[in-house]
Design an enzyme around this catalytic site. Structure first.
Site, short mmCIF file in Angstrom:
data_model
loop_
_atom_site.label_atom_id
_atom_site.label_comp_id
_atom_site.label_asym_id
_atom_site.label_seq_id
_atom_site.Cartn_x
_atom_site.Cartn_y
_atom_site.Cartn_z
N ASP A 212 -4.03 1.65 9.36
CA ASP A 212 -4.29 0.21 9.45
C ASP A 212 -4.68 -0.37 8.09
OD1 ASP A 212 -4.90 -2.15 11.21
OD2 ASP A 212 -6.92 -1.85 10.44
N GLU A 248 0.41 0.39 7.40
CA GLU A 248 0.55 -1.05 7.66
C GLU A 248 0.33 -1.80 6.35
OE1 GLU A 248 -1.37 -4.91 9.86
OE2 GLU A 248 -2.62 -3.32 9.07
#
Ligand SMILES: *[C@@H]1O[C@H](CO)[C@@H](O)[C@H](O)[C@H]1NC(C)=O
Ligand SMILES: *[C@@H]1O[C@H](CO)[C@@H](O)[C@H](O)[C@H]1NC(C)=O
Ligand SMILES: *[C@@H]1O[C@H](CO)[C@@H](O)[C@H](O)[C@H]1NC(C)=O
Length: 512
Positions: A212, A248
């Site tokens: 993330d 990401e």
């Protein structure tokens, strides 16, 4: 000798780009906010039999528990520790899921939140998913443990400690993203704690990580952390297999930080793919499907062997993280099926299918005021199980896009054609297109508002094929349209623009 060394280095460098999938399977499904017990059952009863390669799970780490608003989905992106209890279940249930999915050849990729801990206003107490104490005022997270020494605030140069400008790479990486306490990943101590967390999951049997918020971490720090990761558990993977890493990084162009800075470390999420395909399928800005002839690198996307692609993700489907009105979601189911059909037929990237829950959308000035809403839950905030209806769809507001026939069958299509190049492109200069994957699969799409009547070169051997969009091949008969391909590989197609699914797909295994 020299050659060997070069090969070894090359292998090291690129190992983390390999999704380590089994049985020729190719696609990931993101079972967003599912409970571990439901994922374990889904691997056995649905994902393995239908050729899904892997599941991306929601963050398993201990998170803050927010009650205002009521148990939002984003609370799981605010870690309190690396204990493994979450609203998806206990550590025991997580372990059981990993074992059961691995035993049927379905990989588990963990959504790893390592850029930050919870928000600065999180407070003090034990309102966390394992009930452990934390205090955001002192930046005290005793069950890791992290203390005020382990955060980046001393490096951040903005007045309020927040990321203010995305054109300043120092702010983006050293300051707080929406007030989340930003971990000092330059510190050996923090790197070790993060690596220990990820290595514990690797030993349990996970095959990789969706990492993330990578834009908010320095590539050098990530490189160090990834360098500490163990090889995958040899109960299910070959010795020395590296975990699959996909990062990401939201890069739609026009910012100081580029996705390419992360290519060496693993794959990267290609957000341009999602934004642009939505526009093309919606035919906004004068886009036409015929322009997809050069789809991929030809559209300025990253190299295919670095990309993870998707129509929508859990953020942009609700207007967060590069969300825009063009992004296609289950709310526009007809266009969504066309877009997913195209994505899964086209060779570019590693594909990820979204599996969502429905929420009460409430738009005020084009913004969804309920974009925070968590998964279907009981009165106490705990996540509801996924009930499966007799017709194989899901109940209780679980959308289960991955179970829609058109999507599930295109996941199988992608597996069947995976070693075949794109060939036999045809278009009408507008929004009717078709192409084959070598001699193993063929798709034709009519996104114009008039009928498609064409005789097209399918590239397939002669015979009768079952269209896997309108039906299924069951016991050598077809519940949908039958397509007859002549000995030259040509077939005639009629697709009305009024059909719910204005596309047809056939492949080597749908031959009757
Ligand atoms: C959380 O703290 C409260 C108040 O100190 C205590 O009553 C409760 O048992 C704690 N919960 C857990 C799960 O430790
Ligand atoms: C790999 O998984 C098996 C099965 O769960 C387990 O018994 C073993 O301890 C794991 N290996 C490591 C290195 O943790
Ligand atoms: C397509 O074919 C059908 C019958 O085969 C015919 O009725 C229709 O007008 C044709 N449409 C176009 C756009 O040519």
């Amino acid at each position: 000798m020299k050659l060997l060394v070069v090969a070894a280095l090359f292998g090291l460098c690129f190992a983390q780009h390999d999704p380590n999938t089994k049985h020729g399977r190719t696609s990931i499904v993101h079972l967003f906010e599912w409970r571990w017990a439901d994922i374990a059952a889904e691997c056995e009863r649905y994902l393995a039999p239908n050729g899904y390669a892997a599941v991306q799970i929601s963050p398993p780490s201990e998170s803050i528990v927010v009650t205002n608003p009521w148990h939002p989905w984003w609370q799981r992106y605010q870690p309190i520790s690396y204990n493994l209890c979450s609203r998806s279940g206990t550590e025991g249930e997580l372990r059981d899921m990993i074992i059961r999915c691995n035993n049927v050849g379905v990989n588990i990729y963990v959504d790893a939140v390592i850029n930050h801990m919870c928000g600065a206003a999180g407070g003090e107490g034990n309102h966390s998913s394992c009930g452990t104490y934390f205090n955001t005022k002192n930046k005290d997270f005793p069950s890791v443990p992290y203390s005020s020494w382990d955060f980046n605030d001393y490096k951040c140069k903005t007045g309020n400690g927040e990321v203010e400008s995305y054109n300043d790479i120092f702010q983006v990486r050293d300051c707080r993203l929406v007030s989340l306490l930003d971990l000092a990943l330059e510190k050996d101590y923090v790197r070790e704690k993060v690596a220990k967390y990820l290595n514990k999951l690797i030993d349990m049997g996970v095959a990789g990580f969706r990492v993330d918020a990578c834009k908010h971490m320095w590539p050098g720090d990530l490189s160090n952390v990834f360098g500490r990761l163990k090889s995958l558990n040899t109960t299910w993977f070959l010795p020395d297999t590296k975990p699959f890493i996909y990062q990401e990084v939201i890069d739609l162009g026009g910012e100081a930080i580029k996705a390419s800075e992360y290519f060496e470390l693993g794959r990267v999420t290609e957000f341009k793919y999602s934004a642009k395909l939505g526009k093309v399928i919606r035919e906004w800005d004068g886009e036409k499907l015929s322009y997809l002839k050069s789809w991929g690198e030809g559209w300025g996307f990253m190299p295919s062997d670095k990309a993870v692609v998707f129509l929508d993700n859990h953020d942009n489907q609700r207007g967060h993280g590069a969300g825009g009105a063009s992004v296609l979601t289950f709310w526009d189911s007809r266009l969504y099926k066309i877009g997913t059909g195209f994505m899964l037929a086209h060779p570019y990237g590693v594909t990820r299918v979204m599996s969502s829950f429905r929420w009460d959308r409430h738009f005020v000035n084009a913004k969804d005021e309920n974009d925070w809403m968590g998964p279907p839950s009981n009165a106490d905030g705990s996540t509801k199980p996924i009930p499966i209806n007799p017709d194989t769809t899901c109940g209780d507001n679980w959308v289960c896009e991955h179970r829609w026939r058109q999507i599930r069958n295109m996941v199988i299509f992608r597996n069947v054609v995976s070693d075949q190049p794109l060939a036999n492109w045809w278009d009408n200069g507008n929004s009717q297109i078709s192409f084959s994957r070598g001699s193993k699969g063929f798709i034709v799409i009519n996104n114009n508002n008039w009928e498609l009547n064409e005789t097209l070169n399918t590239g397939l051997p002669g015979g009768t094929y079952c269209d896997v969009i309108s039906g299924d091949k069951i016991d050598n008969s077809c519940t949908g349209k039958k397509i007859s391909v002549d000995s030259d590989g040509r077939a005639t197609f009629h697709i009305s623009h009024t059909e719910e699914d204005p596309f047809i797909a056939i492949h080597a295994e749908s031959k009757l």
